[in-house]
Write an enzyme that holds these catalytic residues in place. Structure first.
Site, short mmCIF file in Angstrom:
data_model
loop_
_atom_site.label_atom_id
_atom_site.label_comp_id
_atom_site.label_asym_id
_atom_site.label_seq_id
_atom_site.Cartn_x
_atom_site.Cartn_y
_atom_site.Cartn_z
N ARG A 2 0.82 -1.23 0.00
CA ARG A 2 0.00 0.00 0.00
C ARG A 2 0.85 1.27 0.00
NH1 ARG A 2 -4.68 -2.86 3.60
NH2 ARG A 2 -5.93 -3.57 1.81
N GLU B 83 -5.97 -1.50 -4.30
CA GLU B 83 -5.27 -2.01 -3.10
C GLU B 83 -6.02 -1.65 -1.84
OE1 GLU B 83 -1.12 -2.47 -2.92
OE2 GLU B 83 -0.90 -2.59 -5.09
N GLY B 84 -7.35 -1.66 -1.94
CA GLY B 84 -8.23 -1.34 -0.82
C GLY B 84 -8.72 0.08 -0.92
N GLY C 166 -6.89 26.84 -15.06
CA GLY C 166 -8.14 27.37 -15.63
C GLY C 166 -8.60 26.54 -16.82
N1 COS Z 1 -1.87 -9.40 8.39
C1 COS Z 1 -1.93 -10.70 8.77
N2 COS Z 1 -3.10 -11.32 9.03
C2 COS Z 1 -4.24 -10.60 8.89
C3 COS Z 1 -4.24 -9.25 8.49
C4 COS Z 1 -3.00 -8.65 8.24
N3 COS Z 1 -2.92 -7.38 7.87
N4 COS Z 1 -5.51 -8.81 8.44
C5 COS Z 1 -6.28 -9.84 8.80
N5 COS Z 1 -5.51 -10.92 9.07
C6 COS Z 1 -5.96 -12.25 9.54
C7 COS Z 1 -6.69 -12.09 10.86
O1 COS Z 1 -5.80 -12.12 11.96
C8 COS Z 1 -7.60 -13.30 10.84
O2 COS Z 1 -6.84 -14.43 11.19
P1 COS Z 1 -7.40 -15.59 12.20
O3 COS Z 1 -8.39 -16.34 11.39
O4 COS Z 1 -6.20 -16.38 12.50
O5 COS Z 1 -8.02 -14.89 13.36
C9 COS Z 1 -7.96 -13.44 9.36
O6 COS Z 1 -6.90 -12.78 8.64
C10 COS Z 1 -9.28 -12.79 9.00
O7 COS Z 1 -9.21 -11.42 9.37
P2 COS Z 1 -10.50 -10.49 9.47
O8 COS Z 1 -11.57 -11.21 10.28
O9 COS Z 1 -10.04 -9.17 9.94
O10 COS Z 1 -10.99 -10.46 7.96
P3 COS Z 1 -12.17 -9.66 7.29
O11 COS Z 1 -12.93 -10.59 6.44
O12 COS Z 1 -12.91 -8.87 8.33
O13 COS Z 1 -11.41 -8.68 6.26
C11 COS Z 1 -10.28 -6.68 5.53
C12 COS Z 1 -10.48 -7.77 6.61
C13 COS Z 1 -11.52 -5.85 5.32
C14 COS Z 1 -9.16 -5.84 6.09
C15 COS Z 1 -9.87 -7.36 4.19
O14 COS Z 1 -10.94 -8.05 3.62
C16 COS Z 1 -9.33 -6.36 3.19
O15 COS Z 1 -8.20 -5.92 3.30
N6 COS Z 1 -10.14 -5.97 2.19
C17 COS Z 1 -9.70 -5.11 1.12
C18 COS Z 1 -9.04 -5.95 0.08
C19 COS Z 1 -8.27 -5.14 -0.90
O16 COS Z 1 -7.41 -4.34 -0.53
N7 COS Z 1 -8.55 -5.38 -2.16
C20 COS Z 1 -7.83 -4.79 -3.22
C21 COS Z 1 -7.27 -5.90 -4.03
S1 COS Z 1 -5.71 -5.60 -4.70
S2 COS Z 1 -6.03 -4.28 -6.11
#
Ligand code: COS
Length: 383
Positions: free
Chosen positions: A243, A364-365, A340
């Site tokens: 990011r 990337e989010g 302008g």
């Molecule tokens: N690093 C390591 N592990 C991570 C992490 C990170 N940054 N973020 C989450 N995890 C792990 C959590 O610890 C959890 O692990 P456990 O199962 O062992 O507890 C697991 O991943 C699930 O995490 P979480 O419940 O937070 O997942 P969510 O489904 O709520 O999603 C977000 C989290 C919203 C942050 C994620 O879906 C995301 O980043 N979305 C955007 C995606 C993106 O950037 N897309 C663009 C694509 S590239 S152009």
């Protein structure tokens, strides 16, 4: 150019990239935008100049540059051409899952040709119904003997169809949520791999954005990255580290827009004086420059944190990407205003810069997801 942060042996490298960007990338930017064709010449330039090699370790044919040097390189390229800067950013995005979770054999096999620029990389996470909610993906893989059989599709994939090396995320244990997601290295000539629609976009026009389709796609078991079920973590860890690169792309675009606004304001005469003599314009330029500088500091800070080996980089990385991309939108918008009527015309690059900046608030989010990442980290820091 601010190079005071970078360590000495990388300073020369960044200065050289600055010259290359100014002399060889800048003259191509308008044409790349106008035609929307993938800039093969820019890909060759980055290969010849060892710029693709920056993110890869020395032992696998790379330069082993620091993250700080990588973001600075992206910034320098984006100052003149956002599409060209994306070539480097995505080479890192598509290959970082291999660096983080791959075996020595996988690195030996893939990195030398990615570092040389012979192969391009892509990152296959997003799907038609799974953007911000990555875990909602439906692409799945089933092991059959010495192969995984992949079915599903990925959407909005930068370098899609051009990349030989695609890191693809898929469910291997449906029902287990994020812990059932695995990561694979999928080569574009594996049986069952095909390319669907190619998107027509608002900006970063020369970058190819495509759909990847997997129809009983055969992936050798040795192309699983890490263990089954670790793919989601690998994807999140990758995004935490890339990011700032998107932030750097936004920063470069904003710096380019600021450079243009300053030089135009000194030349444009209205009411018998350059418009830069007006306090109304001066205040705009001052605000633009301050946003650019703040974005720069946040991005360099996030990159230095990554280089330090700190594991808790998600918040700083999300903040840097969010702030820099919002700043780029503001700064490019203001640059058009300073120019302008000319700012609105394709004769000047300001309108292109604004169109290019917009995607940095989305990919990337989205910046809404960055806020979610920041807030979650913030709230978990306190007992
Ligand atoms: N690093 C390591 N592990 C991570 C992490 C990170 N940054 N973020 C989450 N995890 C792990 C959590 O610890 C959890 O692990 P456990 O199962 O062992 O507890 C697991 O991943 C699930 O995490 P979480 O419940 O937070 O997942 P969510 O489904 O709520 O999603 C977000 C989290 C919203 C942050 C994620 O879906 C995301 O980043 N979305 C955007 C995606 C993106 O950037 N897309 C663009 C694509 S590239 S152009």
């Amino acid at each position: 150019m601010v190079v005071s942060h970078v360590i000495d042996d990388e300073r020369t490298l960044i200065e050289a990239i600055h010259e290359i960007a100014k002399e060889r990338v800048a003259p191509r930017a308008a044409e790349i935008d106008r035609t929307g064709e993938f800039p093969w010449d820019m890909k060759e330039l980055l290969a010849q100049q060892d710029i693709f090699a920056l993110p890869f370790p020395v032992e696998y044919g790379g330069v082993g540059a620091s993250e700080l040097a990588i973001v600075m390189a992206i910034e320098e390229l984006a100052r003149y051409c956002a599409t060209t800067s994306l070539l480097l950013a995505v080479q890192q995005l598509g290959s970082l899952p291999i660096l983080l979770a791959g075996s020595d054999e996988q690195k030996q096999h893939y990195f030398p040709r990615l570092a040389s620029g012979e192969w391009l990389a892509a990152f296959g996470l997003t799907e038609a119904g799974s953007g911000s909610d990555s875990a909602a993906m439906t692409t799945h893989a089933v092991r059959k003997g010495d192969k995984y059989i992949l079915n599903g599709s990925k959407r909005f994939i930068t370098n899609g169809g051009l990349a030989q090396v695609n890191t693809v995320f898929a469910h291997t244990a449906p029902g287990q949520g994020t812990r059932g997601i695995s990561a694979f290295i999928v080569e574009k000539d594996f049986p069952g791999f095909s390319v669907g629609r190619i998107e027509d976009k608002m900006g970063i026009k020369g970058s190819q954005t495509a759909e990847l389709i997997f129809t009983d796609c055969e992936v050798p078991v040795e192309n699983l990255l890490g263990r089954e079920g670790t793919g989601f973590k690998t994807a999140m860890m990758t995004l935490d580290r890339t990011r700032p690169g998107i932030g750097a792309q936004a920063l470069g675009i904003a710096q380019g827009a600021l450079d243009l606004a300053v030089s135009y304001s000194k030349q444009r005469v209205q009411f018998n004086q350059p418009i830069s003599a007006n306090q109304g314009i001066q205040f705009m330029l001052a605000d633009m420059a301050t946003k650019v500088e703040a974005a720069r500091l946040m991005i360099y800070n996030a990159a230095e944190l990554i280089d330090s080996g700190d594991k808790n980089i998600g918040k700083a990385s999300a903040m840097a990407k969010m702030f820099a991309s919002d700043a780029a939108m503001d700064v490019t918008n203001d640059a058009i205003q300073v120019l302008g009527g000319y700012g609105y015309m394709k004769e000047y690059p300001a309108e292109r810069m604004m169109r290019d900046a917009k995607i940095t608030q989305i990919y990337e989010g989205t910046n809404q997801i960055q806020r979610l990442v920041i807030a979650r980290a913030l709230l978990s820091e306190q007992e």
